[in-house]
Motif scaffolding. Sequence first.
Motif, short mmCIF file in Angstrom:
data_model
loop_
_atom_site.label_atom_id
_atom_site.label_comp_id
_atom_site.label_asym_id
_atom_site.label_seq_id
_atom_site.Cartn_x
_atom_site.Cartn_y
_atom_site.Cartn_z
N ILE A 623 -70.00 -86.08 20.20
CA ILE A 623 -69.03 -86.39 19.15
C ILE A 623 -67.90 -85.36 19.21
CG2 ILE A 623 -68.69 -86.77 16.69
CD1 ILE A 623 -70.54 -88.77 18.09
N MET A 624 -68.25 -84.10 19.37
CA MET A 624 -67.26 -83.05 19.52
C MET A 624 -66.39 -83.29 20.75
SD MET A 624 -68.06 -79.01 19.93
CE MET A 624 -68.80 -79.25 21.54
N ASN A 625 -66.93 -83.93 21.77
CA ASN A 625 -66.21 -84.15 23.02
C ASN A 625 -65.30 -85.37 23.00
OD1 ASN A 625 -67.49 -81.95 24.06
ND2 ASN A 625 -68.96 -83.10 25.28
N GLN A 626 -65.26 -86.08 21.89
CA GLN A 626 -64.36 -87.22 21.79
C GLN A 626 -62.91 -86.75 21.91
OE1 GLN A 626 -65.25 -90.57 21.14
NE2 GLN A 626 -67.40 -90.02 21.33
N LYS A 627 -62.06 -87.64 22.36
CA LYS A 627 -60.64 -87.33 22.35
C LYS A 627 -60.21 -87.06 20.91
CE LYS A 627 -59.54 -90.19 26.39
NZ LYS A 627 -58.78 -91.35 26.90
N PRO A 628 -59.27 -86.13 20.71
CA PRO A 628 -58.88 -85.77 19.33
C PRO A 628 -58.49 -86.97 18.48
CG PRO A 628 -57.96 -84.21 20.88
CD PRO A 628 -58.59 -85.30 21.72
N GLU A 629 -57.81 -87.94 19.07
CA GLU A 629 -57.38 -89.09 18.28
C GLU A 629 -58.54 -90.00 17.88
OE1 GLU A 629 -56.47 -90.07 22.69
OE2 GLU A 629 -56.43 -88.33 21.34
N ASN A 630 -59.69 -89.85 18.55
CA ASN A 630 -60.86 -90.68 18.23
C ASN A 630 -61.91 -89.96 17.39
OD1 ASN A 630 -59.74 -92.72 19.79
ND2 ASN A 630 -60.91 -92.18 21.62
N ARG A 631 -61.77 -88.64 17.25
CA ARG A 631 -62.89 -87.87 16.71
C ARG A 631 -63.19 -88.21 15.26
NH1 ARG A 631 -61.98 -81.97 17.81
NH2 ARG A 631 -62.10 -82.74 19.94
N GLU A 632 -62.17 -88.43 14.45
CA GLU A 632 -62.42 -88.72 13.03
C GLU A 632 -63.24 -90.00 12.88
OE1 GLU A 632 -60.00 -89.44 8.81
OE2 GLU A 632 -58.91 -88.84 10.62
N ARG A 633 -62.89 -91.04 13.63
CA ARG A 633 -63.65 -92.29 13.58
C ARG A 633 -65.07 -92.07 14.11
NH1 ARG A 633 -59.08 -94.16 16.03
NH2 ARG A 633 -60.21 -94.66 17.96
N ALA A 634 -65.18 -91.31 15.19
CA ALA A 634 -66.50 -91.05 15.77
C ALA A 634 -67.40 -90.31 14.77
CB ALA A 634 -66.37 -90.26 17.06
N GLU A 635 -66.85 -89.32 14.09
CA GLU A 635 -67.63 -88.58 13.10
C GLU A 635 -68.07 -89.49 11.96
OE1 GLU A 635 -65.12 -85.36 11.95
OE2 GLU A 635 -65.69 -84.08 13.65
N LYS A 636 -67.20 -90.36 11.52
CA LYS A 636 -67.53 -91.28 10.42
C LYS A 636 -68.70 -92.19 10.78
CE LYS A 636 -65.42 -94.81 7.46
NZ LYS A 636 -64.17 -95.58 7.16
N ASN A 637 -68.75 -92.63 12.03
CA ASN A 637 -69.83 -93.52 12.46
C ASN A 637 -71.08 -92.76 12.88
OD1 ASN A 637 -68.24 -95.88 12.08
ND2 ASN A 637 -67.25 -95.55 14.06
N ALA A 638 -70.90 -91.54 13.40
CA ALA A 638 -72.05 -90.78 13.91
C ALA A 638 -73.05 -90.45 12.83
CB ALA A 638 -71.56 -89.50 14.58
N VAL A 639 -72.61 -90.27 11.59
CA VAL A 639 -73.55 -89.90 10.52
C VAL A 639 -74.61 -90.98 10.32
CG1 VAL A 639 -71.87 -88.42 9.35
CG2 VAL A 639 -72.03 -90.83 8.71
N TYR A 640 -74.32 -92.21 10.72
CA TYR A 640 -75.30 -93.30 10.59
C TYR A 640 -76.31 -93.29 11.74
CZ TYR A 640 -72.54 -95.26 6.82
OH TYR A 640 -71.89 -95.46 5.62
N HIS A 641 -76.13 -92.39 12.72
CA HIS A 641 -77.05 -92.31 13.86
C HIS A 641 -77.69 -90.94 13.97
CE1 HIS A 641 -76.02 -96.20 15.87
NE2 HIS A 641 -74.98 -96.08 15.07
N ASP A 642 -77.45 -90.07 13.01
CA ASP A 642 -77.97 -88.71 13.08
C ASP A 642 -79.42 -88.68 12.61
OD1 ASP A 642 -78.48 -85.83 12.31
OD2 ASP A 642 -76.46 -85.69 13.15
N ASN A 643 -80.28 -88.04 13.41
CA ASN A 643 -81.70 -88.04 13.08
C ASN A 643 -82.04 -87.19 11.86
OD1 ASN A 643 -83.63 -89.68 14.37
ND2 ASN A 643 -83.16 -88.70 16.34
N CYS A 644 -81.16 -86.29 11.46
CA CYS A 644 -81.40 -85.58 10.20
C CYS A 644 -81.40 -86.55 9.03
CB CYS A 644 -80.33 -84.50 10.00
SG CYS A 644 -80.51 -83.07 11.08
N ASN A 645 -80.60 -87.60 9.11
CA ASN A 645 -80.55 -88.57 8.03
C ASN A 645 -81.71 -89.55 8.09
OD1 ASN A 645 -78.23 -87.32 7.12
ND2 ASN A 645 -76.88 -88.64 8.34
N PHE A 646 -82.17 -89.90 9.29
CA PHE A 646 -83.39 -90.71 9.39
C PHE A 646 -84.59 -89.93 8.87
CE2 PHE A 646 -80.78 -93.06 12.40
CZ PHE A 646 -81.15 -94.38 12.15
N ALA A 647 -84.61 -88.62 9.08
CA ALA A 647 -85.76 -87.81 8.69
C ALA A 647 -86.06 -87.92 7.20
CB ALA A 647 -85.52 -86.34 9.07
N ALA A 648 -85.03 -88.05 6.40
CA ALA A 648 -85.24 -88.13 4.95
C ALA A 648 -85.98 -89.38 4.53
CB ALA A 648 -83.89 -88.05 4.23
#
Length: 706
Positions: A623-648
């Motif tokens: 996600i950090m490696n996304q192009k700068p113009e794409n990073r905000e969108r990538a971060e918004k979607n990545a939270v739905y795939h993060d295992n810290c959130n599944f853990a709860a």
Amino acid sequence: MKQQNGLIATAILASTAFAAGAATDNGISVECGHGRMQICYDGATVTSWRPAALVSGKDVFFMPRTTPWGKEVHGGVPICWPWIGRREGMPKHGLVRYMKWRFVRRIDQNGAEFETASTPETMKIWPHPFTLRATFFLADTDSLEIVVTETNTGTRPYESAFGVHPYFAMGDACNKVALDGNVLPKPWVIKDLAADGKPHRLDDLEWKRSVTVSASDNDAWFVWNPGTERTPLCETLDPDEWLRFYCLEPVMKTPLTLAPGTSRMHRVQIKFAATESRLATAGGAPSAAKPAVSTEPIFAKYRLDAKSNLYPVGGKANVEAYVADKHGKLTTNGLVDVWVDDGWTNVVWRRTVNLAEEPRIKMSFTRATPGSLRIYMKGRDIPVRQRMERMIFGVNEIKPLTPCPDDFEAYWRGEQARLEREVPIAVEKVPAPKLGTKDHKAYYVSFATFNGGRIYGLLLVPNGDGRFPAMVNVPGAGPGTNTIFPSKQQLVRKGWITLLMNIHGIPLTGTDAEYHARYKKWFADYAGKVGEPRYQYVGYAESREAPFYHRNILGMTRALDWLAKEPYADASRFVYYGCSQGGGFGLYLTALWGRFAKSLILCPNKCDMLAYREGRQPGSSHIMNQKPENRERAEKNAVYHDNCNFAAMIHTPVRMVYGTADDNCQTIGGIAAFNRIASKDKQLRLLPGKGHGWMPAGFDKWLFDL
């Protein structure tokens, strides 16, 4: 003029974002199977490179004993832009070697990207807005690539030239260096070579090694050493240091025009090789052969005073570092660099140690907030096989830095329901008699999922009547498998169903060679389609549904529903086991399916992916490696795939294992995920000194004790 240039360089340095306080040589360390390098914020200068092909000996690059950043530093690999050489009243070799650069992102485990841009101070010297991005990549065990992209961010064209000025460490620069096979006649030679598109090679006759440099757009080469005559003019060199390096510089002497709003890329590759003398001897001869160096490997070792390397926040960690062979014999000669970072990019402590004087290096550290400190050691003149170690502070207080959206669970439950509505499961179950035995039957199974995809698996079912427990497994990242491992055969003989589920959407049928050929074709086709060969990295900037894992997670939950309804399966006794990518799927499936009796999860991936936003190493860097113009969108979607959130969402009994020296699936992100698991029956096992994928002997017995 020299003083004026120094004042200009100081003004440039002081105007940049990282210039608070004194300039230091701190930067980013990149370490992987191809070797290791360090890039300094000052000038985005590569200050160290030890490729894996460098079995022993000094660093590839020379650095002077003292490095007063902000002056013309003679060492490492300075970047020269937007001019080459001297200009009246201007800093030598351009602007950017005197500037602080910003670290942008890591590129997998192999590289890093930096950026700098025009400032009010640079505009006074060279009145053109610009941005420069530099990527440093360990392309192979013997290869370093540097790619610099310049962009004209102004409204009018400008002219610029480019070059790099690598300082290669040499055993003896006096008549013991050769250029393209011919010994250079004297150390202070300055050669201006014609550019014919071919690479050039420097051979070190003293240390018996060579470097070959190639470039994409240079129109000249310089070969240079100051010698005794010019060393006094090089303020950053001590009087004897001219003997320790030679420069081989690809440069663009003739400036080229760059239109506003456009970019230009410059590429340089440096290849290292150990070499025996095969050179012409005009003007000198190779040095006499030296005694063979022992090839017995030696290793960095660490001894911490706390069990599992765990300390309270603010506690004192006492560490002993040393170097020893595989038999434990202590190494008592050679120089080593030892440093500690804050768990990611910021070096907080560093020393160079002479093992003859201090064979056991004793240190103490503390940390005021939950997290980790990492300690590394590398040899300067001895071939230490580096292993890092991690001190963990406030293990129970480490929390995810990736936010959890309010609709996280509702979103995934909705996706499960949508899959059932829109895509028939279309189960295929094909006997695989060659994989069966007198103890069990084997089947190739597959299940439909979104985007026309299928989940392919290998199912082993014990012979006989009854309802059997089941062990479910997803392999780690890579080609997966269509092979029945002996452990699974042993398990099925004990009366366990085993279900192996790959994620690539390719059938498991055929021989192992046929399967791997099928995987390679899929890999190439997928890379061509999405422009990114690492399947687990794609789609985050597009939507919540575009990441490759999305359809796999959902397809596997419906596969589990199917298996639980089979007449031979006891759905109350399903367990999960997985490592790395398989560990990540353990968190996904344990959360969403919710019916496992137990889950044993080793070093799961995709934990705390956005931790980099608050200065902590992320569980996955893409996600950090996304192009700068794409990073905000990538971060918004990545939270739905993060295992810290599944853990709860997990209430199943869970055991999790991490090595404290694991830098593939980051330990701290995994601890953050573990701390969010909602189950009251959970245990975390940390293995001091272990890297990726380790499990304590017998630890899996808990899983099968139902």
